[in-house]
Enzyme design. Sequence first.
Site, short mmCIF file in Angstrom:
data_model
loop_
_atom_site.label_atom_id
_atom_site.label_comp_id
_atom_site.label_asym_id
_atom_site.label_seq_id
_atom_site.Cartn_x
_atom_site.Cartn_y
_atom_site.Cartn_z
N VAL A 81 4.44 0.86 1.74
CA VAL A 81 4.70 -0.36 2.50
C VAL A 81 4.81 -1.52 1.51
O VAL A 81 4.00 -1.64 0.58
CB VAL A 81 3.58 -0.63 3.52
CG1 VAL A 81 3.88 -1.91 4.30
CG2 VAL A 81 3.45 0.54 4.48
N LYS A 134 8.54 -0.61 5.44
CA LYS A 134 7.91 0.69 5.25
C LYS A 134 8.96 1.69 4.80
O LYS A 134 9.95 1.94 5.48
CB LYS A 134 7.25 1.17 6.55
CG LYS A 134 6.54 2.50 6.40
CD LYS A 134 5.76 2.86 7.64
CE LYS A 134 5.02 4.18 7.44
NZ LYS A 134 4.25 4.54 8.65
N LYS A 180 -8.56 3.38 12.49
CA LYS A 180 -9.58 3.26 11.45
C LYS A 180 -9.52 1.85 10.89
O LYS A 180 -8.52 1.12 11.10
CB LYS A 180 -9.35 4.29 10.34
CG LYS A 180 -7.98 4.21 9.69
CD LYS A 180 -7.78 5.33 8.69
CE LYS A 180 -6.37 5.29 8.09
NZ LYS A 180 -6.15 6.41 7.14
N GLY A 238 0.46 5.47 1.20
CA GLY A 238 -0.35 6.48 1.85
C GLY A 238 0.41 7.77 2.04
O GLY A 238 1.50 7.96 1.50
N GLN A 241 -8.81 0.71 8.04
CA GLN A 241 -7.67 0.48 7.15
C GLN A 241 -6.38 0.24 7.93
O GLN A 241 -5.39 -0.24 7.36
CB GLN A 241 -7.48 1.68 6.22
CG GLN A 241 -8.57 1.84 5.17
CD GLN A 241 -9.86 2.40 5.73
OE1 GLN A 241 -9.90 2.88 6.87
NE2 GLN A 241 -10.93 2.35 4.94
N GLU A 296 7.25 -6.85 11.63
CA GLU A 296 6.70 -8.17 11.34
C GLU A 296 5.55 -8.03 10.35
O GLU A 296 4.79 -7.06 10.37
CB GLU A 296 6.22 -8.83 12.63
CG GLU A 296 5.06 -8.12 13.32
CD GLU A 296 4.55 -8.89 14.52
OE1 GLU A 296 4.40 -10.11 14.41
OE2 GLU A 296 4.30 -8.26 15.56
N PHE A 297 5.44 -9.01 9.45
CA PHE A 297 4.46 -8.94 8.38
C PHE A 297 3.14 -9.57 8.84
O PHE A 297 3.11 -10.69 9.34
CB PHE A 297 4.97 -9.67 7.14
CG PHE A 297 4.01 -9.65 5.99
CD1 PHE A 297 3.80 -8.49 5.25
CD2 PHE A 297 3.30 -10.79 5.65
CE1 PHE A 297 2.92 -8.47 4.19
CE2 PHE A 297 2.41 -10.78 4.60
CZ PHE A 297 2.22 -9.61 3.87
N GLY A 304 0.83 -1.21 0.00
CA GLY A 304 0.00 0.00 0.00
C GLY A 304 0.86 1.24 0.00
O GLY A 304 2.06 1.20 0.25
N ASP A 312 -4.87 7.68 14.83
CA ASP A 312 -5.32 7.36 13.47
C ASP A 312 -5.92 5.96 13.41
O ASP A 312 -5.65 5.19 12.51
CB ASP A 312 -4.17 7.48 12.48
CG ASP A 312 -4.66 7.60 11.03
OD1 ASP A 312 -5.81 8.03 10.84
OD2 ASP A 312 -3.91 7.26 10.12
#
Length: 752
Positions: free
Chosen positions: A26, A41, A137, A21, A139, A87-88, A19, A135
């Site tokens: 990331v 990231k 949310k 942002g 997502q 960590e993923f 993603g 933050d």
Amino acid sequence: MLAPDEIVQQRYQIVRPVGKGGSGAVYEAIDLRLGNRVALKQTAIPAEQSLNLLEREARLLARLRHPALPRVIDHFVEGRYQYLVMEFIGGDDLGTMLLQRNRLFEMHQVLRWADQLLGALEYLHRQNPPVLHRDIKPQNLKLTADGDVVLLDFGLAKGGSGGHTLHRTGESIFGYTPHYAPLEQINNTGTGPRSDLYSLAATLYHLLTGVQPPDALTRATAVLRRLPDPLISIRQLNAAIPESVGVILMQALALDPDERPVSAATMRAALAKAEAETNGAALSETPMYPVDADTLPAARFSDTVRYDAAIAQRLTPTTPSSDMSSALPAPQAAPRTMTTPKDETDRRPGRYAVLLARLRAVGFHGWSLLHRKVSALPHPWNRYALPAAMTLVVIMVLLSVVLAMSQTDTTAVAVNDASLPAPTLAPAPFVPTVLTPPDAFQHGAVSTVSASSVVQPVARRIIPAEVYTGALPITLTVEGDHLDEQYPFALESPEVGRLPLEMVSGDDTQVTLLLTALPSDFRGEATLMLVIDGAPQADVRLILRDFLERKAVSGVRREYRYMPQIGVDEAGAYTSLHTAPDAASNRFAVLRNDDVVEVLRADVPEWYEVRINASANALHVGAVGWIERWLIDDQNVPPLVFAGLLGQTPTDLAVRCGTQFRSSIYGSVEDRNGRGIAGATLIVTSADGRNQYTVRTRPNGTYDIGGLGCTTWIVRLTAIPDVSVFEANEVRVTNLNGGRYTAAEVRFRQQP
């Protein structure tokens, strides 16, 4: 963007982008040293411009240990970018899952996640100083393989309650996500642990209803306008949610932080108790249709409202299918003319009307039932069944309208003998009628008046033609002919009604009138026609306004974001109204360039009282508040001010000059928060004017000029990127020499 299979730091092999942002990109990557998958990231801008942002997130996460928080593995810089290795957590985030599902999450599943997240917030808020996420949310929530939730992305997190939203130089990172951020975060008035509780409650609201809650500014605007809070009760959107759970979530969504739960631990205990009271009742799979917050008022009866069998049964018409002739009146013995209602001559339109009435009563519950049935059909029939059903419904509605219109309101029929001719009505003789104005009876006018003997008053114009209603009474002058009689004057329009006018003086060609009162609910603008003695004067109209003028907003510009009045989000630059002509007063509503306001007052220096007339957010239209004039007019914009300071260095003690040109001046250009500003231009000139150097700041806001000799130098800040007007004092550096003391620091910092 990093390409697949690219290797970073000779250790991490990129698999795919996950993603991107506001705070960076990331990637999913493989740790070649350990063989496991990691989340990498990368900052979206050069490392010098985001030094504080990523380092702060790395340090913040590195010292945290909680099952619902990601574990930091590594942090490094390579090339012009910085990287955070974590960590993923595989799979989609809850926001994506919410859009892909056609049903809501189960209530007990959501409450289990809520318990885990509140445990994480309880842990974060206990830190010294407290750590706020700011933050939360859908997502930023992911699920582990065991179904546990993990809270991601601490890009906006801060320690303590007095920090500011992080920004990167040259472009703001969005300081909040509108539908989930509390009012105090949007207004930048200081966040605390209860701010995270608001964001979590908004997230749970969305997961349980499929509807985004309206943003806090929209809610605050409605409340200040004394309109209902557009936040719909969670139980109106999903009746399966227990009352106790709904009360807790609605309390956490209070605009006032003091009305929210005291702490994460308190809210966690309350939800645990409420869940225990449900006795294991599970939420059935309910169709879910995500609704944007701008259409949230329509969601009051949206598809997420649950239905039951009783409601579904009301869709079935109850009109008997037997012969409808038994309901007709008995035939008469002799032919006659009678008036028959439509539903007595043909019951078919009535049956459709009954069906339509029942469908209207059921509302969207019927749509929910229809959608559920269609969704249960096998693929690909479920794709076409719903449009087909909707087409059939439209055809039935149109058919019912046509059949209803085809019936006459009254029908003359011969009941016993259809062969009898219908009676013929002879036309009535024409009788001329003289219409007398109603006002004439008040003066005892005779019943018959010769039209040639009456002289009618005629108005030609009214002065002024446009008036502001801020102060009553309003004096008006009407010019025309035959105005010397004591005729009643009035102004009239369908929107306002009739407003009587009082005559002050006048003669045959001109009269002076007073408008002394207006309807209490008059707002905006209206055009009224002059009426004299009951006769409209079609060409004489008066425009009434309760505002001074309309203005299009032109001062809310991105380049003014250095001012605290201007914010920048994904839609561009914005500002807010104030409740009083004071910059410290509460803020509400949102204004952007090209919105239209009506100026109600302009008697307070530097401020307008305005009413929003046109805005992209319909709920903000009609909001009344105060705003600084430069934000509307784009004139007299407060300049950006920088203070230039000479640092305390050994140079100040130098007393002799050297013969070598090895001295230097160095420093930085910083914003109000101490972050460097890239691309600023400085000019360094010798006091005698013979030598001059120009330099630009680096991406991190620093600069230096070397090879200077023994003299006095003047440092000036001459340009700032994206800022057309600013002020900065010049700084004089004395005793700079080429001997032992060779450097002086000159720093320019933006003032609050």
